[in-house]
Design an enzyme around this catalytic site. Structure first.
Site, short mmCIF file in Angstrom:
data_model
loop_
_atom_site.label_atom_id
_atom_site.label_comp_id
_atom_site.label_asym_id
_atom_site.label_seq_id
_atom_site.Cartn_x
_atom_site.Cartn_y
_atom_site.Cartn_z
N SER A 12 0.78 -1.23 0.00
CA SER A 12 0.00 0.00 0.00
C SER A 12 0.82 1.28 0.00
CB SER A 12 -0.94 0.02 1.21
OG SER A 12 -0.19 -0.16 2.39
N THR A 13 2.14 1.19 0.16
CA THR A 13 2.94 2.41 0.17
C THR A 13 3.98 2.39 -0.92
OG1 THR A 13 4.67 1.58 1.65
CG2 THR A 13 2.71 2.48 2.69
#
Length: 213
Positions: A12-13
């Site tokens: 997610s990053t």
């Protein structure tokens, strides 16, 4: 013939996506499961640097779901948190796969719908998730009723006939609006339609809650 598997991984990053550690770890687990379970891993679809908020905003997930439905194989993920933002979403995806005669395996939770026992466990999770939603709705409804009964604020606007006090928390009566409510009830009892009542209020210059007549 070996049954086909499709892998799906997500980080997610941007940092995780650049380093690739999390992606590699997830893919390694998926490959190991396929090897041990006798599945041929046809492809691994990757969403890098994307949140799990919405399934339709993750192109690799959509590609993975389409691929597994087409080959009637099994979608393998490292964990349900990589697949969906909530148990409800994960169950929705599993139901979509079930309709396509495909399966879902989540390694962290040891969920495996390729077996009867795994399907039963997943359905139990679905029931528990539904129960949790009902409990939350019930608690919310009860809390709102309690606040309403005690004349506390429960919404952005005060109900017609009331207004918020100086602190903006407690409801106080607005006599003019209470009189208007009594008039509406009398007009309704006399057989007027809602449109007719609205016209009568307008003719008398009685404003709505937000100020329009």
């Amino acid at each position: 013939t070996m049954k086909m598997a499709i892998g799906y991984v997500r980080v997610s990053t941007a940092g995780q996506a650049t380093e690739g550690v999390s992606l590699e770890a997830q893919e390694a687990k998926i490959r190991a499961w396929c090897l041990a379970s006798g599945f041929a891993l046809a492809a691994v679809h990757v969403d890098a640097g994307l949140s799990g908020g919405r399934a339709d905003n993750r192109p690799a997930l959509q590609a993975a779901l389409s691929a597994v439905a087409k080959c009637k194989g099994v979608l393998v993920v490292y964990s349900l948190s990589r697949l969906a933002r909530s148990t409800k979403d994960a169950i929705g995806i599993a139901e979509r796969l079930e309709k396509a005669d495909a399966d879902l395996v989540s390694l962290s939770e040891r969920l495996d719908t390729t077996s009867a026992a795994g399907r039963m466990i997943f359905r139990m999770l679905a029931v528990l998730a539904e129960f949790e939603r009902d409990q939350i709705a019930e608690r919310t409804k009860g809390a709102m009723a309690h606040l309403r009964a005690n004349g506390k604020r429960i919404s952005r606007h005060a109900p017609y006939g009331s207004a918020f006090d100086a602190e903006g928390e407690n409801l106080v009566t607005v006599p003019a609006e209470k009189e208007a409510i009594a008039l509406m009830r009398r007009l309704r009892a006399d057989g007027l339609t809602l449109e007719g009542i609205a016209r009568e209020l307008e003719a008398r210059g009685i404003p709505s809650k937000l100020g329009a007549t």
